[in-house]
Design an enzyme around this catalytic site. Structure first.
Site, PDB file in Angstrom:
ATOM      1  CG  HIS A  58      44.519   6.826  20.093  1.00 31.76           C
ATOM      2  ND1 HIS A  58      45.788   6.453  19.732  1.00 31.76           N
ATOM      3  CD2 HIS A  58      44.013   7.477  19.020  1.00 31.76           C
ATOM      4  CE1 HIS A  58      46.038   6.865  18.503  1.00 31.76           C
ATOM      5  NE2 HIS A  58      44.974   7.488  18.053  1.00 31.76           N
ATOM      6  CD  GLU A  60      46.415   3.287  24.073  1.00 31.32           C
ATOM      7  OE1 GLU A  60      45.409   3.595  23.400  1.00 31.32           O
ATOM      8  OE2 GLU A  60      47.462   2.882  23.550  1.00 31.32           O
ATOM      9  CB  CYS A  88      50.379   5.496  19.070  1.00 33.00           C
ATOM     10  SG  CYS A  88      49.321   6.721  19.871  1.00 33.00           S
ATOM     11  CB  CYS A  91      48.681   6.366  23.789  1.00 34.63           C
ATOM     12  SG  CYS A  91      47.118   6.681  22.934  1.00 34.63           S
TER      13      CYS A  91
END
Length: 154
Positions: A58, A60, A88, A91
C-alpha cells in the site's frame, strides 16, 4: 478527528495525488502518500499491489518504509503523513507502530477505512500511540481519482 488544516497541507496533498497517478502506470488503485519531515518530503509511495503481487504494498506502507530508511530509525518521528485515501487497518497499524505524529488524508473509505469510517485504529486509547488525524483535505478531488479508476473497470 480534528480536520484542522494548515497552509502547506494542500501543497503536500497535491504531491500525494500526483504520486497516486503513478499507480495507474501499472494498473493499481490510485492511492498516493507523502511523508514530510521538517518541511521536506523525505518519502513517497503509491499503491504497488498489482506490480509486486504483494497485498501489503500500500502507498502508506511503502512511504513509511522509505521514511524510516531516510531518517535512520523505525520511529518516524516529527513527520506528517499525507495520503489520498483514509488508511486501512493494516496501514493504520503501521502508522501507530512508526509513531507518526500526524496523518492528513484526502477522502474517506467507507468500506475499509480505519481512521474513523469503519474502524478507528488511530484513536484507540489502548494503543501506545495516537496520532493527530485530519481527514477530508481535497476530499472531492481525491475521490474523483478513485471514481475514475473504478469507472474505467466497469
Amino acid at each position: 478527528m480534528t480536520a484542522r488544516f494548515f497552509p502547506r497541507d494542500e501543497y503536500y496533498m497535491r504531491l500525494a495525488m500526483r504520486e497516486a497517478d503513478r499507480a495507474l502506470e501499472h494498473d493499481d488503485v490510485p492511492v498516493g502518500a507523502v511523508v514530510v519531515h521538517d518541511g521536506e518530503v523525505v518519502a513517497t509511495g503509491h499503491n504497488e499491489r498489482e506490480l509486486r503481487q504483494d497485498p501489503t504494498a500500500h502507498a502508506e506502507a511503502i512511504a513509511l518504509r522509505e521514511a524510516a530508511r531516510h531518517l535512520g530509525s523505525w520511529r518516524v518521528l516529527d513527520t506528517v503523513l499525507y495520503v489520498t485515501l483514509e488508511p486501512c487497518a493494516m496501514c493504520a497499524g503501521a502508522i501507530v507502530l512508526a509513531r507518526v505524529p500526524r496523518v492528513v488524508f484526502g477522502t474517506w473509505d467507507p468500506k475499509a477505512g480505519a481512521a474513523g469510517s469503519v474502524l478507528d485504529v488511530l484513536d484507540q486509547p489502548q494503543l501506545n500511540h495516537r496520532p493527530e488525524v485530519d481527514g477530508g483535505l481535497l476530499a472531492d478531488e481525491c475521490a474523483a481519482q478513485l471514481r475514475a479508476f473504478f469507472a474505467s473497470r466497469r
